[in-house]
Design a protein around this motif. Structure first.
Motif, PDB file in Angstrom:
ATOM      1  N   GLU A  52       0.767  -1.194   0.118  1.00  0.00           N
ATOM      2  CA  GLU A  52       0.075  -0.155   0.019  1.00  0.00           C
ATOM      3  C   GLU A  52       0.837   1.275   0.046  1.00  0.00           C
ATOM      4  O   GLU A  52       0.487   2.347  -0.608  1.00  0.00           O
ATOM      5  N   ILE A  53       1.938   1.266   0.664  1.00  0.00           N
ATOM      6  CA  ILE A  53       2.880   2.189   0.806  1.00  0.00           C
ATOM      7  C   ILE A  53       4.358   2.216   0.083  1.00  0.00           C
ATOM      8  O   ILE A  53       4.853   1.100   0.627  1.00  0.00           O
ATOM      9  N   LEU A  54       4.828   2.998  -0.653  1.00  0.00           N
ATOM     10  CA  LEU A  54       6.091   2.960  -1.030  1.00  0.00           C
ATOM     11  C   LEU A  54       6.968   3.591  -0.110  1.00  0.00           C
ATOM     12  O   LEU A  54       6.963   4.670   0.245  1.00  0.00           O
ATOM     13  N   ALA A  55       7.953   2.798   0.375  1.00  0.00           N
ATOM     14  CA  ALA A  55       8.893   3.235   1.439  1.00  0.00           C
ATOM     15  C   ALA A  55      10.257   3.912   0.969  1.00  0.00           C
ATOM     16  O   ALA A  55      10.568   3.528  -0.378  1.00  0.00           O
ATOM     17  N   HIS A  56      10.872   4.804   1.442  1.00  0.00           N
ATOM     18  CA  HIS A  56      12.098   5.429   1.036  1.00  0.00           C
ATOM     19  C   HIS A  56      12.436   5.217  -0.321  1.00  0.00           C
ATOM     20  O   HIS A  56      13.391   4.648  -0.826  1.00  0.00           O
ATOM     21  N   LEU A  57      11.742   6.053  -1.165  1.00  0.00           N
ATOM     22  CA  LEU A  57      11.721   5.969  -2.565  1.00  0.00           C
ATOM     23  C   LEU A  57      12.876   6.130  -3.309  1.00  0.00           C
ATOM     24  O   LEU A  57      13.120   5.853  -4.489  1.00  0.00           O
ATOM     25  N   ASP A  58      14.013   6.951  -2.534  1.00  0.00           N
ATOM     26  CA  ASP A  58      15.477   6.986  -2.927  1.00  0.00           C
ATOM     27  C   ASP A  58      16.475   6.595  -2.237  1.00  0.00           C
ATOM     28  O   ASP A  58      17.312   7.260  -1.695  1.00  0.00           O
ATOM     29  N   TYR A  59      16.195   5.168  -1.637  1.00  0.00           N
ATOM     30  CA  TYR A  59      16.916   4.667  -0.533  1.00  0.00           C
ATOM     31  C   TYR A  59      18.603   5.014  -0.768  1.00  0.00           C
ATOM     32  O   TYR A  59      19.177   5.489   0.148  1.00  0.00           O
ATOM     33  N   PRO A  60      19.102   4.821  -2.100  1.00  0.00           N
ATOM     34  CA  PRO A  60      20.540   5.070  -1.822  1.00  0.00           C
ATOM     35  C   PRO A  60      21.083   6.398  -1.542  1.00  0.00           C
ATOM     36  O   PRO A  60      22.209   6.574  -1.411  1.00  0.00           O
ATOM     37  N   ARG A  61      20.097   7.326  -1.759  1.00  0.00           N
ATOM     38  CA  ARG A  61      20.560   8.688  -1.442  1.00  0.00           C
ATOM     39  C   ARG A  61      20.981   8.823  -0.056  1.00  0.00           C
ATOM     40  O   ARG A  61      21.809   9.658   0.038  1.00  0.00           O
ATOM     41  N   ARG A  62      20.881   7.832   0.869  1.00  0.00           N
ATOM     42  CA  ARG A  62      21.375   8.019   2.193  1.00  0.00           C
ATOM     43  C   ARG A  62      22.980   7.771   2.138  1.00  0.00           C
ATOM     44  O   ARG A  62      23.638   8.242   2.890  1.00  0.00           O
ATOM     45  N   HIS A  63      23.247   7.218   0.937  1.00  0.00           N
ATOM     46  CA  HIS A  63      24.616   7.086   1.053  1.00  0.00           C
ATOM     47  C   HIS A  63      25.323   7.888  -0.348  1.00  0.00           C
ATOM     48  O   HIS A  63      26.513   7.303  -0.838  1.00  0.00           O
ATOM     49  N   TRP A  64      24.725   8.862  -0.853  1.00  0.00           N
ATOM     50  CA  TRP A  64      25.160   9.719  -1.969  1.00  0.00           C
ATOM     51  C   TRP A  64      26.566  10.083  -1.617  1.00  0.00           C
ATOM     52  O   TRP A  64      26.686  10.725  -0.434  1.00  0.00           O
ATOM     53  N   PRO A  65      27.598  10.075  -2.507  1.00  0.00           N
ATOM     54  CA  PRO A  65      29.019  10.326  -1.859  1.00  0.00           C
ATOM     55  C   PRO A  65      29.107  11.681  -1.891  1.00  0.00           C
ATOM     56  O   PRO A  65      28.783  12.355  -2.725  1.00  0.00           O
ATOM     57  N   ALA A  66      29.761  12.236  -0.742  1.00  0.00           N
ATOM     58  CA  ALA A  66      29.918  13.614  -0.343  1.00  0.00           C
ATOM     59  C   ALA A  66      30.818  14.258  -1.519  1.00  0.00           C
ATOM     60  O   ALA A  66      30.838  15.238  -1.939  1.00  0.00           O
ATOM     61  N   SER A  67      31.978  13.623  -2.308  1.00  0.00           N
ATOM     62  CA  SER A  67      32.631  13.935  -3.378  1.00  0.00           C
ATOM     63  C   SER A  67      31.848  14.380  -4.401  1.00  0.00           C
ATOM     64  O   SER A  67      32.475  15.039  -5.338  1.00  0.00           O
ATOM     65  N   ALA A  68      30.649  13.784  -4.639  1.00  0.00           N
ATOM     66  CA  ALA A  68      29.755  14.149  -5.549  1.00  0.00           C
ATOM     67  C   ALA A  68      29.077  15.351  -5.813  1.00  0.00           C
ATOM     68  O   ALA A  68      28.207  15.829  -6.635  1.00  0.00           O
ATOM     69  N   GLY A  69      29.404  16.273  -4.723  1.00  0.00           N
ATOM     70  CA  GLY A  69      28.548  17.373  -4.435  1.00  0.00           C
ATOM     71  C   GLY A  69      26.922  17.189  -3.798  1.00  0.00           C
ATOM     72  O   GLY A  69      26.820  16.087  -3.411  1.00  0.00           O
ATOM     73  N   PRO A  70      26.336  18.209  -3.921  1.00  0.00           N
ATOM     74  CA  PRO A  70      25.054  18.202  -3.439  1.00  0.00           C
ATOM     75  C   PRO A  70      24.056  17.393  -4.016  1.00  0.00           C
ATOM     76  O   PRO A  70      24.380  17.263  -5.363  1.00  0.00           O
ATOM     77  N   TYR A  71      23.159  16.632  -3.494  1.00  0.00           N
ATOM     78  CA  TYR A  71      22.239  15.823  -4.219  1.00  0.00           C
ATOM     79  C   TYR A  71      21.533  16.253  -5.416  1.00  0.00           C
ATOM     80  O   TYR A  71      20.829  17.320  -5.004  1.00  0.00           O
ATOM     81  N   PRO A  72      21.507  15.762  -6.487  1.00  0.00           N
ATOM     82  CA  PRO A  72      20.774  16.730  -7.495  1.00  0.00           C
ATOM     83  C   PRO A  72      19.325  16.239  -7.902  1.00  0.00           C
ATOM     84  O   PRO A  72      19.186  15.642  -9.055  1.00  0.00           O
ATOM     85  N   GLU A  73      18.541  16.524  -6.760  1.00  0.00           N
ATOM     86  CA  GLU A  73      17.410  16.243  -7.049  1.00  0.00           C
ATOM     87  C   GLU A  73      16.388  16.591  -8.248  1.00  0.00           C
ATOM     88  O   GLU A  73      15.903  15.741  -9.170  1.00  0.00           O
TER      89      GLU A  73
END
Ligand SMILES: [Zn+2]
Ligand SMILES: [Zn+2]
Length: 279
Positions: free
Chosen positions: A172-193
């Protein structure tokens, strides 16, 4: 004129000792006590349903992809779990306690998920994606940041979430739709939503067209009001709040911030304190 701020919504995503990845760090009793302390009206114990092997009716069997992306994985003891739910309902009558599961990759394990769901009453069923296929086996999607371009990881992940939503009606509910974002590498800059708007919208469109609910997961980096507006644009009408707690102190963690973001996007309390927020 001042109006009272809305009360905390239900925490619809909590793991207890019955989830294999809490490793003895929590208990359903401690989490119920914490829920009463912070003042949430309801908690849903959505224990992990992940499969290290496939069974009858599981689409993954035909793909040749080897399941089991984490060796900690254990089957859910449905009988023990449901007995704990009953005990806690007796012990904490002022708290609404919902049963549930977080079904991982339910589009690949439809048969196995259905067999568990048939074994007991489950009030809340979350669907989630943790794993992606890589070189013939399932791997934790976040581990791909060590191998692929960060944007490539997110694009693959969001495409697979769309496939999950389109390929499974079990949740019924979609959980954490962008799960790997938790580990977005700092070296890649701000998360490009905004650079992923089309990929997010595809997920949200599929979810809205099947009348389901988007989770605001407060363990992940908090969703933006912009993303929740995309959800509304695509036809979404309800959001669920989930701490994804694996320890008692995290029950309803960051819910006030999450409520403000949801409010800014036009969502508010539903029919009663136990309901989803709606627009
Ligand atoms: Zn999860
Ligand atoms: Zn979870």
């Amino acid at each position: 004129m001042l109006t009272d701020p809305p009360g905390l919504p239900a925490d619809s995503h909590v793991h207890s000792q019955w989830s294999y990845d809490t490793f003895g760090h929590t208990s359903m009793v401690a989490e119920c006590e914490r829920a009463l302390e912070v003042g949430v009206p309801a908690v849903a114990f959505t224990e992990h349903l992940d499969f290290a092997d496939y069974g009858p009716g599981d689409a993954i069997a035909e793909t040749g992809i080897k399941p089991g992306w984490w060796d900690a994985m254990r089957p859910l003891d449905v009988t023990g779990y449901l007995a704990s739910i009953e005990e806690c309902r007796q012990r904490f009558p002022s708290l609404r306690i919902l049963s549930g599961v977080e079904a991982g990759e339910p589009h690949l394990f439809a048969g196995s998920v259905a067999a568990v769901l048939a074994a007991g009453p489950f009030d809340r069923v979350l669907g989630s994606l943790h794993a992606l296929a890589w070189e013939g086996r399932q791997v934790n999607s976040s581990s791909l940041f060590r191998i692929l371009e960060p944007m490539d990881v997110m694009r693959r992940y969001l495409a697979e979430v769309t496939a999950l939503v389109e390929g499974s009606g079990a949740f019924e509910i979609l959980a954490h739709l962008d799960y790997p974002r938790r580990h977005w590498p700092a070296s890649a800059g701000p998360y490009p939503e905004s650079g992923l708007e089309e990929e997010y919208r595809a997920v949200l469109r599929a979810l809205a067209s099947s009348g389901r609910v988007l989770e605001i997961n407060t363990y992940s980096p908090l969703v933006s009001a912009t993303l929740l507006r995309w959800w509304r644009d695509e036809g979404g009408t309800a959001v669920s709040f989930g701490s994804d707690a694996h320890v008692a102190w995290r029950i309803a963690d960051k819910f006030r911030q999450a409520m403000q973001i949801a409010g800014a996007a036009g969502f508010g309390p539903g029919r009663d304190p136990f309901d989803f927020w709606r627009c």
